[in-house]
Scaffold this active site. Sequence first.
Site, PDB file in Angstrom:
ATOM      1  NE  ARG A   1     -18.146  -4.739  12.169  1.00 47.47           N
ATOM      2  CZ  ARG A   1     -18.826  -4.044  11.607  1.00 47.47           C
ATOM      3  NH1 ARG A   1     -20.027  -4.046  12.092  1.00 47.47           N
ATOM      4  NH2 ARG A   1     -18.414  -3.238  10.617  1.00 47.47           N
TER       5      ARG A   1
ATOM      6  CB  CYS B   1     -15.620  -7.258   5.903  1.00 48.08           C
ATOM      7  SG  CYS B   1     -17.104  -7.200   7.100  1.00 48.08           S
TER       8      CYS B   1
ATOM      9  CB  CYS C   1      -2.454   4.823   7.673  1.00 47.02           C
ATOM     10  SG  CYS C   1      -3.621   5.379   6.288  1.00 47.02           S
TER      11      CYS C   1
ATOM     12  CB  CYS D   1     -19.637   0.388   6.856  1.00 51.25           C
ATOM     13  SG  CYS D   1     -18.564  -0.546   8.269  1.00 51.25           S
TER      14      CYS D   1
ATOM     15  CB  CYS E   1      -0.790   0.199   1.121  1.00 52.36           C
ATOM     16  SG  CYS E   1      -1.691   1.472   1.280  1.00 52.36           S
TER      17      CYS E   1
ATOM     18  CB  CYS F   1     -19.231  -5.052   4.251  1.00 50.50           C
ATOM     19  SG  CYS F   1     -18.484  -3.425   4.670  1.00 50.50           S
TER      20      CYS F   1
ATOM     21  CB  CYS G   1      -1.785   0.617   8.371  1.00 47.59           C
ATOM     22  SG  CYS G   1      -2.272  -0.868   7.499  1.00 47.59           S
TER      23      CYS G   1
END
Length: 329
Positions: A274, A112, A72, A204, A68, A144, A75
């Site tokens: 959640r 998901c 962030c 979401c 990626c 999702c 992460c």
Amino acid sequence: MHHRRDWKAFTEKALNGGLLTIEEGLSVLAAADDQILSILEAAYQVRRHYYGNKVKLNMIINAKSGLCPEDCGYCSQSVISKAPVPKYTMLDKETLLAGAREAMARKAGTYCIVAAGRGPTERELGQVIEAVKEIRETMPLKICACLGLLGEEQARRLAEAGVHRYNHNLNTSRSNYGSITTTHTYEQRVETVEKAKAQGMSPCSGVIIGMGESDREIVEMAYALRELDADSIPVNFLNPIPGTPLARAERTPAAKALKTLALFRFVCPSKEIRVAGGRELTLRTLQPLALYAANSIFVGDYLTTSGQEITLDHQMIEDLGFEVEECAL
């Protein structure tokens, strides 16, 4: 700040469409730990009103790992992370279908499909769409997708393929955002959620607690998600991963995590809340208490960190006298 409050007043407010003031929100987070049961009782009345004793189960598949370009700080898959995570491109259709079958076996109602990256390439989008169509034809699962920043046309195609919900977390408060990520903005995240919503996908969006934010910012995050009208709100607790910039962050205390979940229930009363990443690590032995405020959990593993064994989750729900919500499409 530690005087006893009438937490029942917060139940009333939440059930009558009222919004906690910033000061009231802060009082939940700052309450003494001996107030936990009273706060959870007040939050539980709201949860029970909207969801009874049902618990929704969600399962994640890490459809593409590492690789990626974003930075962030939380992460393990980011371009700046030194964490040893698996790196692979988008999983093929068969593997995504096998994951869906596993979700069914675990009684998860929502599957998901998550891919790290700034946004999906044409090829990745095509692969997800192909798998989604087949899952929709053969299994009663809600799907999702979480594929990063989306264009309008990409959102339309996912919705057409049968994706029920799109996840894109705000992660932290607007004011804390720049200290966590510099390669995209808070506004871009909000825009993506709005694009998904515009195409009829259920939004979401959630947060990660424990990234240096203040209590006031936690209250602001809850407000922001209420404003965004997110149907489903994953509340993650930072799992500090070695090799990431936030590796040395302190674990959120379990009691603070429970108060945070109650706060989100008061501010977003009718929404699916959640308990997400970091649940086992943060709440430890207090995990069951979280379900008095939240009505949903992830089962199985997270993206690059392990979850607890599935039978423990099923037992926890049973021991509380709650029940798994079977998927009704």
